[in-house]
Motif scaffolding. Structure first.
Motif, mmCIF file in Angstrom:
data_model
loop_
_atom_site.group_PDB
_atom_site.id
_atom_site.type_symbol
_atom_site.label_atom_id
_atom_site.label_comp_id
_atom_site.label_asym_id
_atom_site.label_seq_id
_atom_site.Cartn_x
_atom_site.Cartn_y
_atom_site.Cartn_z
ATOM 1 N N MET A 68 0.879 -1.652 0.268
ATOM 2 C CA MET A 68 0.242 0.385 0.195
ATOM 3 C C MET A 68 0.864 1.705 -0.009
ATOM 4 O O MET A 68 1.379 1.735 0.386
ATOM 5 C CB MET A 68 -0.919 0.018 1.139
ATOM 6 N N LYS A 69 0.955 2.122 -0.768
ATOM 7 C CA LYS A 69 1.054 3.864 -0.788
ATOM 8 C C LYS A 69 0.500 4.668 -0.565
ATOM 9 O O LYS A 69 -0.672 4.003 -0.234
ATOM 10 C CB LYS A 69 1.591 3.900 -2.363
ATOM 11 N N TYR A 70 1.048 5.833 0.585
ATOM 12 C CA TYR A 70 0.152 6.436 1.478
ATOM 13 C C TYR A 70 1.130 7.988 0.680
ATOM 14 O O TYR A 70 1.601 8.127 0.344
ATOM 15 C CB TYR A 70 0.615 6.340 2.460
ATOM 16 N N ILE A 71 -0.070 8.914 0.491
ATOM 17 C CA ILE A 71 0.039 10.022 -0.298
ATOM 18 C C ILE A 71 -0.491 11.507 0.324
ATOM 19 O O ILE A 71 -2.083 10.712 0.634
ATOM 20 C CB ILE A 71 -1.032 10.745 -2.009
ATOM 21 N N VAL A 72 -0.095 12.801 0.470
ATOM 22 C CA VAL A 72 -1.073 13.631 0.995
ATOM 23 C C VAL A 72 -0.755 14.374 -0.055
ATOM 24 O O VAL A 72 0.438 14.910 -0.075
ATOM 25 C CB VAL A 72 -0.931 14.485 2.050
ATOM 26 N N VAL A 73 -1.761 15.096 -0.660
ATOM 27 C CA VAL A 73 -1.722 16.668 -1.265
ATOM 28 C C VAL A 73 -3.077 17.678 -1.475
ATOM 29 O O VAL A 73 -3.821 17.521 -0.764
ATOM 30 C CB VAL A 73 -3.029 15.752 -2.736
ATOM 31 N N LEU A 74 -1.126 18.011 -0.420
ATOM 32 C CA LEU A 74 -1.868 19.870 0.359
ATOM 33 C C LEU A 74 -1.514 20.807 -0.352
ATOM 34 O O LEU A 74 -0.360 21.190 -0.256
ATOM 35 C CB LEU A 74 -0.830 19.803 1.901
ATOM 36 N N GLY A 75 -3.420 21.290 -0.260
ATOM 37 C CA GLY A 75 -3.114 23.073 -1.101
ATOM 38 C C GLY A 75 -3.504 23.402 0.399
ATOM 39 O O GLY A 75 -4.273 24.562 0.793
ATOM 40 N N ASP A 76 -1.732 24.497 0.232
ATOM 41 C CA ASP A 76 -1.604 25.455 1.375
ATOM 42 C C ASP A 76 -2.937 26.428 0.976
ATOM 43 O O ASP A 76 -3.046 26.799 0.169
ATOM 44 C CB ASP A 76 -0.466 26.124 1.236
ATOM 45 N N GLY A 77 -3.791 26.708 2.386
ATOM 46 C CA GLY A 77 -4.560 27.979 2.235
ATOM 47 C C GLY A 77 -5.629 27.498 1.729
ATOM 48 O O GLY A 77 -6.131 28.283 1.123
ATOM 49 N N MET A 78 -5.958 26.481 1.042
ATOM 50 C CA MET A 78 -6.752 26.371 0.377
ATOM 51 C C MET A 78 -8.249 26.665 0.723
ATOM 52 O O MET A 78 -9.401 27.252 -0.246
ATOM 53 C CB MET A 78 -6.949 24.389 -0.208
ATOM 54 N N ALA A 79 -8.807 26.495 2.078
ATOM 55 C CA ALA A 79 -9.648 26.516 3.062
ATOM 56 C C ALA A 79 -10.407 27.818 3.161
ATOM 57 O O ALA A 79 -9.318 28.741 2.873
ATOM 58 C CB ALA A 79 -9.975 26.001 4.161
ATOM 59 N N ASP A 80 -11.690 28.131 2.563
ATOM 60 C CA ASP A 80 -12.065 29.905 2.254
ATOM 61 C C ASP A 80 -13.126 30.001 3.386
ATOM 62 O O ASP A 80 -14.044 29.373 3.841
ATOM 63 C CB ASP A 80 -11.839 30.251 1.041
ATOM 64 N N GLU A 81 -13.949 31.809 2.420
ATOM 65 C CA GLU A 81 -15.438 30.994 3.076
ATOM 66 C C GLU A 81 -16.238 31.527 1.634
ATOM 67 O O GLU A 81 -15.549 31.756 1.098
ATOM 68 C CB GLU A 81 -15.223 33.030 3.565
ATOM 69 N N PRO A 82 -17.103 31.386 2.239
ATOM 70 C CA PRO A 82 -17.866 31.914 1.354
ATOM 71 C C PRO A 82 -18.118 33.350 0.714
ATOM 72 O O PRO A 82 -17.980 34.089 1.253
ATOM 73 C CB PRO A 82 -19.635 31.455 1.794
ATOM 74 N N ILE A 83 -17.865 33.552 -0.302
ATOM 75 C CA ILE A 83 -17.202 34.669 -1.775
ATOM 76 C C ILE A 83 -18.587 35.750 -2.417
ATOM 77 O O ILE A 83 -19.322 34.535 -3.384
ATOM 78 C CB ILE A 83 -16.070 35.088 -2.159
ATOM 79 N N GLU A 84 -19.435 36.312 -2.446
ATOM 80 C CA GLU A 84 -20.517 36.904 -3.080
ATOM 81 C C GLU A 84 -19.772 36.790 -4.574
ATOM 82 O O GLU A 84 -20.975 36.125 -4.856
ATOM 83 C CB GLU A 84 -20.892 38.510 -2.316
ATOM 84 N N SER A 85 -18.735 37.527 -4.794
ATOM 85 C CA SER A 85 -18.446 37.044 -6.400
ATOM 86 C C SER A 85 -18.696 35.652 -7.010
ATOM 87 O O SER A 85 -18.574 35.804 -8.428
ATOM 88 C CB SER A 85 -17.001 37.797 -6.346
ATOM 89 N N LEU A 86 -18.459 34.731 -6.557
ATOM 90 C CA LEU A 86 -18.352 33.260 -6.328
ATOM 91 C C LEU A 86 -20.086 32.784 -6.215
ATOM 92 O O LEU A 86 -19.642 31.621 -5.924
ATOM 93 C CB LEU A 86 -17.947 32.588 -5.912
ATOM 94 N N GLY A 87 -21.221 34.206 -5.923
ATOM 95 C CA GLY A 87 -22.297 33.086 -5.538
ATOM 96 C C GLY A 87 -22.810 32.699 -4.592
ATOM 97 O O GLY A 87 -23.692 31.927 -4.345
ATOM 98 N N GLY A 88 -21.970 33.363 -3.664
ATOM 99 C CA GLY A 88 -22.011 32.212 -2.333
ATOM 100 C C GLY A 88 -21.028 31.203 -1.932
ATOM 101 O O GLY A 88 -21.089 30.659 -1.177
ATOM 102 N N LYS A 89 -20.015 31.039 -2.650
ATOM 103 C CA LYS A 89 -19.736 28.894 -2.542
ATOM 104 C C LYS A 89 -18.393 29.790 -2.488
ATOM 105 O O LYS A 89 -17.579 31.029 -3.096
ATOM 106 C CB LYS A 89 -19.132 29.102 -4.401
ATOM 107 N N THR A 90 -17.563 29.230 -1.768
ATOM 108 C CA THR A 90 -15.943 28.998 -1.552
ATOM 109 C C THR A 90 -15.723 29.082 -2.517
ATOM 110 O O THR A 90 -15.814 28.308 -3.782
ATOM 111 C CB THR A 90 -15.587 28.290 -0.555
#
Length: 400
Positions: free
Chosen positions: A1-23
């Motif tokens: 078994m192989k194990y991988i982490v793909v980490l998007g630094d700072g990827m999480a966010d808040e809902p944004i109005e210009s994205l239609g209330g999506k993150t």
């Protein structure tokens, strides 16, 4: 078994109005993540211990299974490990960003910090600027070491840990109240501005419409780190794939391998394909059990306050890392467990880090699930799965 982490630094966010209330994570076109999520567990994890500052240092230690409350000794010492700085037990390491501050005709303390990364300046150009600073400021007490892009290191011989403000926390603000209380550091920062403001490289950058790298900014002070061996702790031989000295330093301290990827720069236009291939080579050809692929771009775009580029960074992670990675592993008929997550949020609204919990996705190639969700903050929270201590999550990855 192989194990991988793909980490998007700072990827999480808040809902944004210009994205239609999506993150950005909800809004981005991520067909690979969407497909994986249907056959994966999703949930939330809290990576920053209560009372600790939200940073990539504490958060990535957590994701790698190191409790920051036990192992964290400061950010810059970890970076110092990466670039081969010979730290003594009596040394204090500090991050030395070369930043952009305003060049208006006001006292130094009244200037404004405009860019913590000087337009993601190249290591080559920044090396020339750092040499100019070293010629006038380096002595037996203070030594400068070149890192990557705008990120460098200052070693303070027989120093002490002092409270210093990260530059990305105060973008757009007047610098006076955030300058070090230590008169020597304040003086060194002011002198660095005088050295760099009219340097030929910066004159040329301004002609091209680029942000000048015109001031040293010190922060992240800490003592020599003492990490236990990752392989002894987990039983897994691990490889770090990152452009960022902080992550490389954690890997060095933990006895992990460190991949050298040409063109990997921590920016939006890093060598995604090279990073993917480095991880695959480690897993499929070099007998590594675990690969940690760290992508800095979502965090950098969050600090820049660019919604469009943060979305693009997430889409690049999906199309240029996750897609080729899973395709190659599937073609080789490899058995693998893959985790995708941020280390912390870097909300566009704030342009800096927060301590909020982050979403994770855990996919096992040997288990076919049938879910309807997509991987994002809202649906991961709705799953009801929550890890209150981030450093426990890696045990979940390695559990079968």
């Amino acid at each position: 078994m192989k194990y991988i982490v793909v980490l998007g630094d700072g990827m999480a966010d808040e809902p944004i109005e210009s994205l239609g209330g999506k993150t950005p994570l909800e809004y981005a076109a991520t067909p690979v993540m969407d497909a994986l999520s249907k056959q994966a567990e999703i949930g939330m994890v809290h990576t920053i211990p209560e009372g600790m500052k939200p940073g990539s240092d504490t958060a990535n230690l957590s994701v790698l299974g190191y409790d920051p409350e036990k192992y964290y000794s400061g950010r810059s010492p970890l970076e110092a490990l990466s670039i081969g700085v010979p730290m003594k037990d009596t040394d204090i390491a500090l991050r030395c960003n070369i930043v952009t501050i305003s060049e208006d005709d006001v006292p130094f303390e009244e200037k404004t910090i405009l860019d913590h990364s000087s337009g993601e300046i190249s290591t080559e150009d920044c090396g020339v600027l750092l040499d100019a600073v070293k010629k006038e400021l380096e002595n037996e007490t203070y030594q400068f070491y070149l890192g990557t892009s705008y990120r460098h290191c200052l070693i303070w011989n027989h120093g002490k840990v002092v409270e210093l403000t990260p530059p990305h926390d105060v973008l757009g603000q007047t610098i006076g109240q955030y300058l070090p209380e230590e008169e020597l550091f304040r003086g060194m920062m002011k002198k660095s501005y005088e050295i760099l403001v009219n340097h030929p490289i910066n004159i040329e950058r301004k002609k091209k419409g680029l942000n000048p790298a015109n001031c040293c900014w010190f922060w992240g002070a800490g003592t020599k780190p003492q990490l236990s061996s990752f392989e002894e702790k987990t039983g897994k031989k691990g490889m770090m794939v990152s452009a960022v000295d902080l992550l490389k330093g954690i890997a060095v301290g933990a006895g992990m391998g460190v991949a050298q990827v040409e063109g990997a720069n921590g920016g939006l236009h890093t060598n995604y394909e090279g990073k993917t291939q480095a991880a695959l080579k480690a897993l499929l050809e070099e007998d590594y059990d675990f690969a940690y692929i760290h992508l800095e771009a979502p965090d950098e775009m969050g600090h820049q306050g660019s919604v469009e580029r943060k979305v693009q960074a997430i889409e690049y992670l999906d199309a240029r890392v996750l897609g080729p990675l899973t395709k190659a592993l599937d073609e080789k008929k490899a058995q693998y467990r893959l985790m995708v997550l941020p280390d912390h949020p870097t909300p566009i609204r704030l342009r800096t880090h927060t301590s909020d919990s982050v979403p994770y996705l855990l996919y096992d190639s040997t288990k076919k699930l049938n879910n309807t969700w997509n991987y994002n903050e809202k649906e991961s929270k709705a799953s009801g799965i929550f890890f209150a201590k981030g450093h426990m999550l890696i045990d979940h990855l390695f559990a079968e």
